[in-house]
Design a protein around this motif. Structure first.
Motif, PDB file in Angstrom:
ATOM      1  N   GLU A   6       0.833  -1.202   0.000  1.00 38.75           N
ATOM      2  CA  GLU A   6       0.000   0.000   0.000  1.00 38.75           C
ATOM      3  C   GLU A   6       0.868   1.252   0.000  1.00 38.75           C
ATOM      4  O   GLU A   6       2.010   1.236   0.466  1.00 38.75           O
ATOM      5  CB  GLU A   6      -0.906   0.043   1.232  1.00 38.75           C
ATOM      6  N   GLY A   8       0.256   5.938   0.002  1.00 36.54           N
ATOM      7  CA  GLY A   8      -0.654   7.070  -0.089  1.00 36.54           C
ATOM      8  C   GLY A   8      -1.210   7.570   1.220  1.00 36.54           C
ATOM      9  O   GLY A   8      -1.930   8.573   1.240  1.00 36.54           O
ATOM     10  N   ARG A  19      -5.635   9.682  -1.463  1.00 37.39           N
ATOM     11  CA  ARG A  19      -5.826   8.559  -2.367  1.00 37.39           C
ATOM     12  C   ARG A  19      -4.840   7.468  -2.005  1.00 37.39           C
ATOM     13  O   ARG A  19      -3.619   7.682  -2.040  1.00 37.39           O
ATOM     14  CB  ARG A  19      -5.613   8.977  -3.815  1.00 37.39           C
ATOM     15  N   SER A  21      -3.256   3.610  -2.679  1.00 36.40           N
ATOM     16  CA  SER A  21      -3.014   2.651  -3.763  1.00 36.40           C
ATOM     17  C   SER A  21      -2.488   1.361  -3.168  1.00 36.40           C
ATOM     18  O   SER A  21      -1.833   1.373  -2.113  1.00 36.40           O
ATOM     19  CB  SER A  21      -1.993   3.197  -4.763  1.00 36.40           C
ATOM     20  N   CYS A  22      -2.736   0.273  -3.855  1.00 30.06           N
ATOM     21  CA  CYS A  22      -2.234  -1.031  -3.417  1.00 30.06           C
ATOM     22  C   CYS A  22      -1.926  -1.860  -4.653  1.00 30.06           C
ATOM     23  O   CYS A  22      -2.818  -2.074  -5.492  1.00 30.06           O
ATOM     24  CB  CYS A  22      -3.251  -1.734  -2.538  1.00 30.06           C
ATOM     25  N   TRP A  36     -10.439  -2.934   0.812  1.00 30.23           N
ATOM     26  CA  TRP A  36      -9.785  -2.197   1.884  1.00 30.23           C
ATOM     27  C   TRP A  36     -10.515  -2.432   3.206  1.00 30.23           C
ATOM     28  O   TRP A  36     -11.747  -2.436   3.262  1.00 30.23           O
ATOM     29  CB  TRP A  36      -9.802  -0.699   1.577  1.00 30.23           C
ATOM     30  N   ARG A  71     -10.117   0.039  -9.565  1.00 29.30           N
ATOM     31  CA  ARG A  71      -8.973  -0.829  -9.805  1.00 29.30           C
ATOM     32  C   ARG A  71      -8.531  -0.742 -11.258  1.00 29.30           C
ATOM     33  O   ARG A  71      -9.298  -0.367 -12.142  1.00 29.30           O
ATOM     34  CB  ARG A  71      -9.316  -2.279  -9.432  1.00 29.30           C
ATOM     35  N   THR A  77      -3.796  -3.402  -9.462  1.00 27.35           N
ATOM     36  CA  THR A  77      -3.774  -2.305  -8.503  1.00 27.35           C
ATOM     37  C   THR A  77      -5.194  -1.906  -8.120  1.00 27.35           C
ATOM     38  O   THR A  77      -6.081  -1.835  -8.987  1.00 27.35           O
ATOM     39  CB  THR A  77      -3.032  -1.093  -9.078  1.00 27.35           C
ATOM     40  N   TYR A  79      -7.368   1.110  -5.830  1.00 27.57           N
ATOM     41  CA  TYR A  79      -7.265   2.476  -5.296  1.00 27.57           C
ATOM     42  C   TYR A  79      -8.423   2.736  -4.333  1.00 27.57           C
ATOM     43  O   TYR A  79      -9.492   2.141  -4.444  1.00 27.57           O
ATOM     44  CB  TYR A  79      -7.322   3.498  -6.423  1.00 27.57           C
ATOM     45  N   GLU A  81     -10.094   6.302  -3.162  1.00 30.95           N
ATOM     46  CA  GLU A  81     -10.176   7.758  -3.146  1.00 30.95           C
ATOM     47  C   GLU A  81     -11.037   8.152  -1.952  1.00 30.95           C
ATOM     48  O   GLU A  81     -12.197   7.760  -1.861  1.00 30.95           O
ATOM     49  CB  GLU A  81     -10.804   8.260  -4.442  1.00 30.95           C
ATOM     50  N   CYS A  95      -4.959  -3.207   2.626  1.00 31.42           N
ATOM     51  CA  CYS A  95      -5.423  -3.724   1.347  1.00 31.42           C
ATOM     52  C   CYS A  95      -5.523  -5.248   1.444  1.00 31.42           C
ATOM     53  O   CYS A  95      -4.711  -5.885   2.123  1.00 31.42           O
ATOM     54  CB  CYS A  95      -4.416  -3.329   0.276  1.00 31.42           C
TER      55      CYS A  95
END
Length: 123
Positions: A6, A8, A19, A21-22, A36, A71, A77, A79, A81, A95
């Motif tokens: 992960e 961000g 935001r 990310s993973c 998540w 994704r 990946t 995300y 937000e 994640c």
């Protein structure tokens, strides 16, 4: 082996945005659902949001309308937000993904977790 990493997290003021990310890496045939969870100090880990390989999403009631999960299947990946952040959103965010791993059939189906990224909402 498969790893989820992960990024961000950070410190943000109430009302702000972040935001997350993973990225899933390793010998992966396919990533099924990705999602998540979060865990605040002294509390149990709780579901935040998830997204299927086809793009169907689910959200916890506490984040509906404020958080958006998405994704990129080509990049393995996911995300998150996060908008209109509140102090009660402060937690370590994790994640998770269900992965079919291996280079040839039969593939092994396993669930993996990232190491977590801290989100702190404070003025």
């Amino acid at each position: 082996q498969v790893q989820l990493v992960e990024s961000g997290g950070g410190l943000v003021q109430p009302g702000g945005s972040l935001r997350l990310s993973c990225v899933a890496s390793g010998i992966i045939f396919r990533v099924n659902d990705m999602g998540w969870y979060r865990q605040a100090p002294g509390k149990q880990r709780e579901f935040v949001a998830d997204i299927s390989n086809g793009g169907s999403t689910n959200y916890a009631d506490s984040v509906k309308g404020r958080f958006t999960v998405s994704r990129d299947n080509a990049k393995n990946t996911v995300y998150l937000e996060m908008n209109s952040l509140k102090p009660e959103d402060t937690a370590a965010y994790y994640c998770t993904a269900e992965v079919l791993r291996g280079s040839t059939s039969p593939y092994l189906r396993s669930r993996y977790w990232g190491q977590g990224t801290q989100v702190t909402v404070s003025s």
